[in-house]
Design an enzyme around this catalytic site. Structure first.
Site, short mmCIF file in Angstrom:
data_model
loop_
_atom_site.label_atom_id
_atom_site.label_comp_id
_atom_site.label_asym_id
_atom_site.label_seq_id
_atom_site.Cartn_x
_atom_site.Cartn_y
_atom_site.Cartn_z
N LYS A 66 0.86 -1.18 0.00
CA LYS A 66 0.00 0.00 0.00
C LYS A 66 0.89 1.23 0.00
O LYS A 66 2.04 1.17 0.45
CB LYS A 66 -0.87 0.00 1.27
N GLY A 81 -20.38 6.53 -1.73
CA GLY A 81 -19.35 6.82 -2.73
C GLY A 81 -19.43 5.82 -3.87
O GLY A 81 -20.50 5.31 -4.20
N VAL A 83 -18.45 2.62 -4.24
CA VAL A 83 -18.98 1.29 -3.94
C VAL A 83 -20.38 1.37 -3.31
O VAL A 83 -21.28 0.62 -3.69
CB VAL A 83 -18.04 0.50 -2.99
P1 NAI Z 1 -15.40 6.82 -1.98
O1 NAI Z 1 -14.38 7.80 -1.51
O2 NAI Z 1 -15.87 6.87 -3.38
O3 NAI Z 1 -16.70 6.91 -1.05
C1 NAI Z 1 -16.68 7.07 0.32
C2 NAI Z 1 -17.97 7.81 0.67
O4 NAI Z 1 -18.09 7.83 2.09
C3 NAI Z 1 -17.98 9.25 0.19
O5 NAI Z 1 -19.21 9.54 -0.45
C4 NAI Z 1 -17.82 10.06 1.48
O6 NAI Z 1 -18.47 11.32 1.42
C5 NAI Z 1 -18.48 9.14 2.48
N1 NAI Z 1 -18.07 9.31 3.87
C6 NAI Z 1 -16.84 9.64 4.36
N2 NAI Z 1 -16.87 9.65 5.70
C7 NAI Z 1 -18.12 9.30 6.06
C8 NAI Z 1 -18.78 9.12 7.30
N3 NAI Z 1 -18.15 9.32 8.45
N4 NAI Z 1 -20.09 8.74 7.30
C9 NAI Z 1 -20.75 8.57 6.14
N5 NAI Z 1 -20.18 8.72 4.94
C10 NAI Z 1 -18.89 9.08 4.90
O7 NAI Z 1 -14.80 5.39 -1.61
P2 NAI Z 1 -15.19 3.99 -2.23
O8 NAI Z 1 -14.29 3.69 -3.35
O9 NAI Z 1 -16.66 3.89 -2.41
O10 NAI Z 1 -14.76 3.02 -1.03
C11 NAI Z 1 -15.54 2.92 0.15
C12 NAI Z 1 -14.81 2.02 1.14
O11 NAI Z 1 -14.62 0.73 0.54
C13 NAI Z 1 -13.42 2.52 1.55
O12 NAI Z 1 -13.17 2.13 2.87
C14 NAI Z 1 -12.50 1.76 0.60
O13 NAI Z 1 -11.20 1.62 1.13
C15 NAI Z 1 -13.23 0.43 0.52
N6 NAI Z 1 -12.94 -0.34 -0.68
C16 NAI Z 1 -13.18 0.21 -1.91
C17 NAI Z 1 -12.94 -0.54 -3.05
C18 NAI Z 1 -13.26 -0.02 -4.41
O14 NAI Z 1 -13.33 -0.82 -5.36
N7 NAI Z 1 -13.51 1.27 -4.58
C19 NAI Z 1 -12.35 -1.89 -2.98
C20 NAI Z 1 -12.22 -2.39 -1.63
C21 NAI Z 1 -12.47 -1.61 -0.54
#
Ligand code: NAI
Length: 349
Positions: free
Chosen positions: A78, A180, A182
C-alpha cells in the site's frame, strides 16, 4: 527520495519525499510471498507522520490477507500521500510518487484508493508501469467499484441465508454508511433486490440523490450504525466497529465494503457475543482487487476470470462462516487464521 524505514513486520517500508513538489508519502510492502505486492494509493490528511505510517502498515498487511483470500498470486502492499487531495494534489506530486513506485521495480503495484481518481492514475502511469486500474490502455481494468459492490452484495446474501434463513433480501432493511463509488453501486443492487435502504453520507447532496433514486430513509453519518435495520453495511471509513459503536448496533449482521472495519480484535468478539454476524471485510470486498489483478496479471479473458474468482470468494466466505459457527467464534478470527495457515504452508513448502 526513498528512505528505508526499519520494520520487522514488513518486507520493505519507505518514506517518500520530493522537495520540488512537496511530496511526503510512504510505501509499504508487507509481503511478496505470493507474488508482487499490490494495493492502492491513498491520499488524505493525517494527524502526523506516525499516523500515516500506522495506516500504511495496517493497510498493506490487510492487502496480503485480502489477496490471499481472493486466491490471487499477489502479495500485499500500500502507499499513502500525506495531504488534502482537494487542495494539495498536483501533477508534480503525483509524478514524484510515480517515480518512487517505479524505483521498486515491480515489487509493488499501485492502484486507486481514497483520494485518488483514474485521472490521477494516468498521471502516475507517465512515470511508472507498475500502476493498475487505468481507464484505458492494454488490459485496462477501469473502476473496480462495481465489482467490489457485487462481491459485497454476494456476501450479504450468504450472510442473510445464515442469519435470516433466506438469501432473499426483499423487505430487509439495510443501513448503508457511505454513498461513494462502492456504496452507490451496492445501493443499486440492494434496491433491485427489494431491500429497504437507510443511507448516510457526509455529503448532503449525495444523500438527497439516494433518497430520490432509491426511496431511501436518511440517517446522520454518526447515527447510521444504530438505526433499526437488519443489516449494517459500512462503505466509508475504517474502524467503524469499535467499543462505542458495537453496543449500539441494532442490526443482526454487518457486511460492507469499507477496509479495516474492526477497530480491534475486541470488536470482533463483542459482535460475536451479541450474536451479530460479521462478514470479514477483506473477503466481502475482494472483488475490487480481483478486477485490478486482471490488469497486473494481463488476463485476456477478463470477464470469466472475474466471475470465477467472485464465485470462489463466495465459497471461501461460506467456508469461513461454517467454521466460525462450528468453533463458536468470530468469522474475523477464522478468516485470519485460515490465511495465516495458508501463508505458513507456503513458507514451509
Ligand atoms: P469513496 O471515496 O468513493 O466513497 C466514500 C464515501 O463515504 C464518500 O461519499 C464520502 O463522502 C463518504 N463518507 C466519508 N466519511 C463518512 C462518514 N463518516 N459517514 C458517512 N459517509 C462518509 O470510496 P469507495 O471507493 O466507495 O470506497 C468505500 C470504502 O470501501 C473505503 O473504505 C474503501 O477503502 C473500501 N474499498 C473500496 C474498493 C473499491 O473498489 N472502490 C475496494 C475495496 C475496498
Amino acid at each position: 527520495m526513498l528512505t528505508r524505514i526499519d520494520c520487522t513486520t514488513h518486507e520493505e517500508v519507505y518514506r517518500v519525499t520530493d522537495r520540488d513538489s512537496g511530496l511526503e508519502g510512504l510505501i509499504a510492502v508487507h509481503s511478496t510471498q505470493a507474488g508482487p505486492a499490490a494495493g492502492g494509493l491513498r491520499m488524505r490528511v493525517y494527524a502526523g507522520f506516525d499516523e500515516a505510517l500506522a495506516d500504511v502498515l495496517a493497510l498493506s498487511r490487510g492487502m496480503t490477507y485480502k489477496n490471499a483470500a481472493a486466491g490471487l498470486p499477489l502479495g500485499g502492499g500500500k502507499a499513502v500521500i500525506l495531504g488534502d487531495p482537494r487542495s494539495d494534489k498536483t501533477e508534480a506530486l503525483l509524478r514524484a510518487m510515480g517515480r518512487a513506485v517505479e524505483a521498486l521495480q515491480g515489487r509493488y503495484w499501485t492502484a486507486e484508493d481514497m483520494g485518488m481518481t483514474p485521472a490521477d492514475l494516468k498521471v502516475l502511469s507517465s512515470e511508472t508501469k507498475f500502476v493498475a486500474g487505468l481507464a484505458d490502455g492494454p488490459f485496462a481494468s477501469g473502476d473496480p467499484s462495481p465489482i467490489t459492490a457485487q462481491g459485497v452484495f454476494n456476501a450479504l446474501k450468504i450472510g442473510a441465508a445464515r442469519q435470516f434463513g433466506s438469501s432473499d433480501l426483499s423487505g430487509k432493511r439495510v443501513a448503508v454508511q457511505g454513498l461513494g463509488h462502492v456504496g452507490w453501486y451496492l445501493c443499486e443492487l440492494l434496491a433491485k433486490a427489494g431491500a429497504q435502504l437507510i443511507v448516510a453520507d457526509t455529503v448532503a447532496a449525495r444523500v438527497e440523490e439516494a433518497r430520490v433514486a432509491f426511496g431511501a430513509e436518511v440517517a446522520a453519518p454518526d447515527a447510521i450504525h444504530r438505526v433499526a435495520a437488519d443489516v449494517f453495511a459500512p462503505c466509508a471509513i475504517g474502524g467503524i466497529l469499535n467499543g462505542q459503536t458495537v453496543p449500539e448496533l441494532r442490526a443482526a449482521m454487518v457486511c460492507g465494503a469499507a477496509n479495516n472495519q474492526l477497530a480491534n480484535d475486541a470488536a470482533a468478539d463483542a459482535l460475536q457475543a451479541r450474536g451479530i454476524l460479521y462478514l470479514p471485510d477483506y473477503v466481502a470486498n475482494g472483488g475490487g482487487i480481483i478486477n485490478v489483478a486482471t490488469e497486473i496479471l494481463r488476463i485476456e479473458a477478463r470477464e470469466s476470470y472475474v466471475a470465477e474468482r467472485l464465485s470462489q470468494l463466495e465459497t471461501t466466505m461460506r467456508g469461513i462462516l461454517d467454521a466460525a459457527a462450528r468453533q463458536d467464534t468470530s468469522p474475523a478470527h477464522v478468516a485470519d487464521a485460515t490465511i495465516e495457515q495458508g501463508m505458513a504452508l507456503r513458507r514451509a513448502g
